[in-house]
Design an enzyme around this catalytic site. Structure first.
Site, PDB file in Angstrom:
ATOM      1  N   CYS A   1      -2.575   9.913   8.255  1.00 58.95           N
ATOM      2  CA  CYS A   1      -3.530   9.036   7.560  1.00 58.95           C
ATOM      3  C   CYS A   1      -4.888   9.706   7.458  1.00 58.95           C
ATOM      4  O   CYS A   1      -5.629   9.452   6.517  1.00 58.95           O
ATOM      5  CB  CYS A   1      -3.630   7.696   8.277  1.00 58.95           C
ATOM      6  SG  CYS A   1      -4.039   7.853  10.017  1.00 58.95           S
TER       7      CYS A   1
ATOM      8  N   GLU B   1      -4.496  -1.032   9.730  1.00 64.25           N
ATOM      9  CA  GLU B   1      -4.775   0.415   9.693  1.00 64.25           C
ATOM     10  C   GLU B   1      -3.985   0.956   8.513  1.00 64.25           C
ATOM     11  O   GLU B   1      -2.775   1.147   8.602  1.00 64.25           O
ATOM     12  CB  GLU B   1      -4.316   1.088  10.991  1.00 64.25           C
ATOM     13  CG  GLU B   1      -5.078   0.671  12.237  1.00 64.25           C
ATOM     14  CD  GLU B   1      -6.450   1.323  12.346  1.00 64.25           C
ATOM     15  OE1 GLU B   1      -6.871   2.007  11.383  1.00 64.25           O
ATOM     16  OE2 GLU B   1      -7.110   1.130  13.376  1.00 64.25           O
TER      17      GLU B   1
HETATM   18  P1  NAD Z   1       4.948   1.169   5.032  1.00 65.21           P
HETATM   19  O1  NAD Z   1       3.834   0.251   4.643  1.00 65.21           O
HETATM   20  O2  NAD Z   1       6.033   1.418   4.067  1.00 65.21           O
HETATM   21  O3  NAD Z   1       5.665   0.641   6.354  1.00 65.21           O
HETATM   22  C1  NAD Z   1       4.963   0.441   7.559  1.00 65.21           C
HETATM   23  C2  NAD Z   1       5.724  -0.554   8.426  1.00 65.21           C
HETATM   24  O4  NAD Z   1       5.705  -1.826   7.795  1.00 65.21           O
HETATM   25  C3  NAD Z   1       7.191  -0.213   8.640  1.00 65.21           C
HETATM   26  O5  NAD Z   1       7.535  -0.542   9.952  1.00 65.21           O
HETATM   27  C4  NAD Z   1       7.910  -1.122   7.656  1.00 65.21           C
HETATM   28  O6  NAD Z   1       9.207  -1.452   8.042  1.00 65.21           O
HETATM   29  C5  NAD Z   1       7.025  -2.363   7.685  1.00 65.21           C
HETATM   30  N1  NAD Z   1       7.030  -3.178   6.471  1.00 65.21           N
HETATM   31  C6  NAD Z   1       7.195  -2.771   5.186  1.00 65.21           C
HETATM   32  N2  NAD Z   1       7.082  -3.829   4.342  1.00 65.21           N
HETATM   33  C7  NAD Z   1       6.843  -4.921   5.106  1.00 65.21           C
HETATM   34  C8  NAD Z   1       6.614  -6.295   4.830  1.00 65.21           C
HETATM   35  N3  NAD Z   1       6.623  -6.773   3.584  1.00 65.21           N
HETATM   36  N4  NAD Z   1       6.369  -7.136   5.864  1.00 65.21           N
HETATM   37  C9  NAD Z   1       6.332  -6.675   7.126  1.00 65.21           C
HETATM   38  N5  NAD Z   1       6.560  -5.379   7.470  1.00 65.21           N
HETATM   39  C10 NAD Z   1       6.801  -4.508   6.464  1.00 65.21           C
HETATM   40  O7  NAD Z   1       4.238   2.521   5.491  1.00 65.21           O
HETATM   41  P2  NAD Z   1       4.933   3.879   5.964  1.00 65.21           P
HETATM   42  O8  NAD Z   1       5.493   4.585   4.776  1.00 65.21           O
HETATM   43  O9  NAD Z   1       5.822   3.625   7.124  1.00 65.21           O
HETATM   44  O10 NAD Z   1       3.665   4.678   6.523  1.00 65.21           O
HETATM   45  C11 NAD Z   1       2.851   5.502   5.744  1.00 65.21           C
HETATM   46  C12 NAD Z   1       1.541   4.800   5.452  1.00 65.21           C
HETATM   47  O11 NAD Z   1       0.907   4.423   6.658  1.00 65.21           O
HETATM   48  C13 NAD Z   1       0.555   5.703   4.747  1.00 65.21           C
HETATM   49  O12 NAD Z   1      -0.076   4.980   3.724  1.00 65.21           O
HETATM   50  C14 NAD Z   1      -0.449   6.063   5.827  1.00 65.21           C
HETATM   51  O13 NAD Z   1      -1.740   6.392   5.383  1.00 65.21           O
HETATM   52  C15 NAD Z   1      -0.453   4.821   6.645  1.00 65.21           C
HETATM   53  N6  NAD Z   1      -0.928   5.104   7.991  1.00 65.21           N
HETATM   54  C16 NAD Z   1      -2.159   4.659   8.368  1.00 65.21           C
HETATM   55  C17 NAD Z   1      -2.633   4.960   9.626  1.00 65.21           C
HETATM   56  C18 NAD Z   1      -3.985   4.482  10.090  1.00 65.21           C
HETATM   57  O14 NAD Z   1      -4.228   4.529  11.281  1.00 65.21           O
HETATM   58  N7  NAD Z   1      -4.874   4.021   9.225  1.00 65.21           N
HETATM   59  C19 NAD Z   1      -1.866   5.718  10.494  1.00 65.21           C
HETATM   60  C20 NAD Z   1      -0.622   6.170  10.070  1.00 65.21           C
HETATM   61  C21 NAD Z   1      -0.150   5.854   8.823  1.00 65.21           C
END
Ligand code: NAD
Length: 524
Positions: A276, A242
Site C-alpha cells: 500500500c 486502511e
Molecule cells: P480487497 O478489498 O479485494 O479485499 C480485502 C479483504 O476484504 C479480503 O479479506 C476480502 O475477502 C474482503 N472483502 C472483499 N469484499 C468484501 C465485502 N464486500 N465485504 C466484506 N469483506 C470483503 O483487497 P485486496 O486485493 O485483498 O488487497 C489489496 C488492497 O489493499 C490494495 O488496494 C492495497 O492498497 C490495500 N492495502 C492497504 C493497506 C493500508 O494499510 N492502507 C495495506 C495493505 C493493502
C-alpha cells in the site's frame, strides 16, 4: 450486502503464486458460523478484560517468543503463499510483528491507566473528572493478502492487549498464514474464543460486517472500503479503513542520485510493488531526470526475479491473474498515450505465469491511468518537474493520500516540504519503512482511509473513551438545578462576566453581583 452463495459450492484455495501449486483447500465459514463465532467472542471477552492488562501483556509476550522461535518456518509459509522473497517475509512481516508485540506489551499498561482530567471552569470546581479507556468488546478484522501476517497481527495485538476479543477474516488468498497466526496466538495463552480466525471470502467478510461486532478494522481496496463504509454507516458501526494509495516520490535538485535511485527501485518493486505504501509515481527535478532514470534502469536490470523461496531473489510474482491484468492494462494505456518503456513492460512467462518484469516508464503524464489509479505492481513511472511548487502540486494531484517520500540532502528542506504534502505519512530519504516502526501511526487521508493502526494511535482505535465525573460535595444541591427563579438569569450573566469579561473592573462587578447566589437561591 454481497450475494450469498452456499459455502458448500465455494472453496477457498491457497495457491503458491510462484509455482501454481495448490497448498490447501478450505470450506469458507458460513454466515451462521460467523454469528456463532462473534457470540462466543462476546462471552469470552468479559474474562479477557477482567484478567487485566499486565497478564494480557505477559501472554502476548509469550506470543512474541514463540514467533521468534518459529520465525523461519513462519516466513517460509508466507513466502509459499505470496511468492515474496524470504528476506521480505522475515523483515516486513515477522520482524514488524515482533516489534509491534514489543510495543504493545511495553506501552499498554501506561496507555490504559486512568487519566485525571483537571479543568478550569469555576462553576465546576467541586467536580473531579477521570478518563477511562475501555475495550470496545469484539473487534472484527478483515485483512488483505499482500502482508498476510504483519497487517492482521499488528491490528490483533493492539486489540487484544487493550482487552478486546478479535474475530479475524483474512484474505481468501492467504488462509494458511492466518491459521499460523491463530495457532501462535492461542498457544501463547489467549483463549480460543478471544481470538478466532474465520477462513472465507468476501461473502464471509460481509457476514462479519453484518454480525454484532463492536468495531471493524478493514484493510483492503478502496472499492471494498466504500461498500463496507456504507453498510457500517447504516448501524453507526465504528470503522478503521486502511485503503489504497498512490504514493508519490519527490526527488529534489540536491538529492543524491545514487541513493535516491536505489530507494526508488526498492520502493517501487519490493513485494513486487504490491504494497500500500509502494512508490507508485516518481517526480524528479529536471536537472537530475536523465541521470536518475539511467541509474534506475541500470539497477532494475540487475534485479533477480523468481520464486521467493530460491536464494537471493529480489522480486517475486504477483499474487494472481487479476493483478497482472491491472498492471498490464495500465502499462498499455500509458504506452498508447505516449509513455516510453525503458525496461520491463511485459510478463515474464518463462519464469512463471504470475511474473511481470520490473518496469520503468518515462514521458508519463497525469492523463495516464498509471499516474492516477493504484497499480499495485512492479511499475515505476517517472516524470520531471521544474520547481518544487510544481512537484508539490503534482504529488497532491491524487484522490489518495496514504504515504509520500521526499529525497534531498537538506533535512530542513525535506521536513518543510513534508508539511505541504497531503498524506498520512511523509518520509524524508526513505519510503515504506515507516510501517516497520511500531511507534509510528499508519493510515491515510482522503480516499486512503480513516483512522490509524500502529503505535499509540492504533491503541486509541481499540478503546472507547469514557468520562467519569464525581462531585466532591455530594451533600449539596447544585446551583444550576431547579428552581431557576426570577433573579437567576441576571446572576448567571454576572457569573459569565466574572469568568470571561475582558477588563478587571467588569469582572469585579460580576463577582459582586454573583456573591450570595449560592446561598440565597431557592432549590427544589
Ligand atoms: P480487497 O478489498 O479485494 O479485499 C480485502 C479483504 O476484504 C479480503 O479479506 C476480502 O475477502 C474482503 N472483502 C472483499 N469484499 C468484501 C465485502 N464486500 N465485504 C466484506 N469483506 C470483503 O483487497 P485486496 O486485493 O485483498 O488487497 C489489496 C488492497 O489493499 C490494495 O488496494 C492495497 O492498497 C490495500 N492495502 C492497504 C493497506 C493500508 O494499510 N492502507 C495495506 C495493505 C493493502
Amino acid at each position: 450486502m454481497v450475494t450469498v452463495v452456499p459455502s458448500a459450492t465455494r472453496k477457498i484455495t491457497s495457491v503458491n503464486p510462484a509455482t501454481g501449486e495448490v497448498l490447501a483447500e478450505f470450506e469458507p465459514a458460513t454466515e451462521q458460523q460467523v454469528r456463532a463465532a462473534v457470540a462466543r467472542a462476546q462471552t469470552a471477552q468479559a474474562g479477557w478484560k477482567e484478567i487485566g492488562v499486565e497478564r494480557r501483556a505477559r501472554i502476548l509476550g509469550n506470543f512474541q517468543r514463540r514467533l521468534r522461535e518459529k520465525k523461519s518456518e513462519v516466513a517460509r509459509i508466507i513466502t509459499r503463499e505470496t511468492g515474496k522473497p524470504l528476506a521480505e517475509a522475515l523483515v516486513a512481516e515477522v520482524l514488524v510483528v515482533l516489534d509491534a508485540a514489543r510495543f504493545s506489551c511495553e506501552h499498554a499498561f501506561r496507555f490504559l491507566r486512568e487519566e485525571a482530567l483537571p479543568h478550569d471552569n469555576w462553576a465546576m470546581k467541586t467536580k473531579s473528572g477521570r478518563i477511562l479507556r475501555e475495550p470496545y468488546g469484539v473487534i472484527g478484522i478483515i485483512s488483505p493478502w499482500n502482508y498476510p501476517l504483519s497487517i492482521p497481527a499488528t491490528e490483533t495485538l493492539a486489540a487484544l492487549v487493550t482487552g478486546n476479543a478479535v474475530v479475524l477474516k483474512p484474505s481468501e488468498l492467504t488462509s494458511c498464514t492466518a491459521l499460523v497466526l491463530g495457532d501462535l496466538v492461542c498457544e501463547a495463552g489467549v483463549p480460543r474464543d478471544v481470538f478466532q480466525v474465520l477462513i472465507g471470502d468476501r461473502i464471509t467478510g460481509s457476514a462479519l460486517l453484518h454480525s454484532p461486532i463492536d468495531k471493524l478494522v478493514f484493510t483492503g481496496s478502496l472499492a471494498t472500503g466504500k461498500q463496507i463504509a456504507q453498510v457500517a454507516a447504516s448501524r453507526l458501526l465504528p470503522l478503521v479503513l486502511e485503503l489504497g494509495g498512490k504514493d508519490p516520490m519527490l526527488v529534489l535538485a540536491d538529492a543524491d542520485v545514487e541513493v535516491a535511485s536505489s530507494g526508488a527501485v526498492w520502493g517501487a518493486f519490493t513485494n513486487a510493488g504490491q504494497a500500500c505504501l509502494s512508490v507508485e509515481r516518481c517526480y524528479v527535478d529536471r536537472k537530475l531526470y536523465q541521470p536518475f532514470l539511467a541509474a534506475c534502469v541500470e539497477k532494475t536490470r540487475r534485479l533477480r526475479v523468481g520464486n521467493g523461496e530460491a536464494p537471493a531473489i529480489d522480486v517475486g510474482p504477483l499474487i494472481g491473474e487479476r493483478q497482472l491484468e491491472i498492471v498490464e492494462s495500465q502499462v498499455e494505456d500509458a504506452v498508447a498515450r505516449g509513455a516510453r518503456v525503458l525496461v520491463g513492460g511485459s510478463r515474464l512467462k518463462k519464469v512463471g505465469s504470475n511474473f511481470y518484469a520490473p518496469t520503468i516508464l518515462a514521458d508519463v503524464t497525469h492523463q495516464m491511468r498509471v499516474m492516477r489509479e493504484e497499480t499495485f505492481g512492479p511499475v515505476l513511472p517517472v516524470m520531471p518537474f521544474d520547481s518544487e511548487g510544481e512537484a508539490v502540486r503534482l504529488a497532491n494531484d491524487s484522490e489518495y493520500g496514504l504515504g509520500a517520500s521526499i529525497w534531498t540532502r537538506s533535512r530542513r528542506r525535506g521536513e518543510q516540504l513534508a508539511r505541504q504534502i497531503q498524506a498520512g505519512t511523509v518520509m524524508v530519504n526513505d519510503a515504506l519503512s515507516s510501517f516497520g516502526i511500531a511507534e509510528a501511526p499508519h493510515g491515510g487521508m482522503r480516499m486512503s482511509g480513516v483512522g490509524r493502526t500502529h503505535g499509540r494511535f492504533g491503541l486509541e482505535e481499540m478503546v472507547r473513551i469514557k468520562y467519569v465525573d464525581t462531585d466532591r460535595m455530594p451533600g449539596r444541591k447544585k446551583v444550576w438545578w431547579y428552581r431557576y427563579g426570577e433573579r437567576f438569569p441576571q446572576q448567571m450573566e454576572a457569573l459569565i462576566d466574572l469568568m470571561f469579561a475582558g477588563g478587571m473592573g467588569e469582572r469585579l462587578r460580576g463577582a459582586r453581583k454573583v456573591a450570595g447566589v449560592l446561598e440565597s437561591k431557592e432549590r427544589l
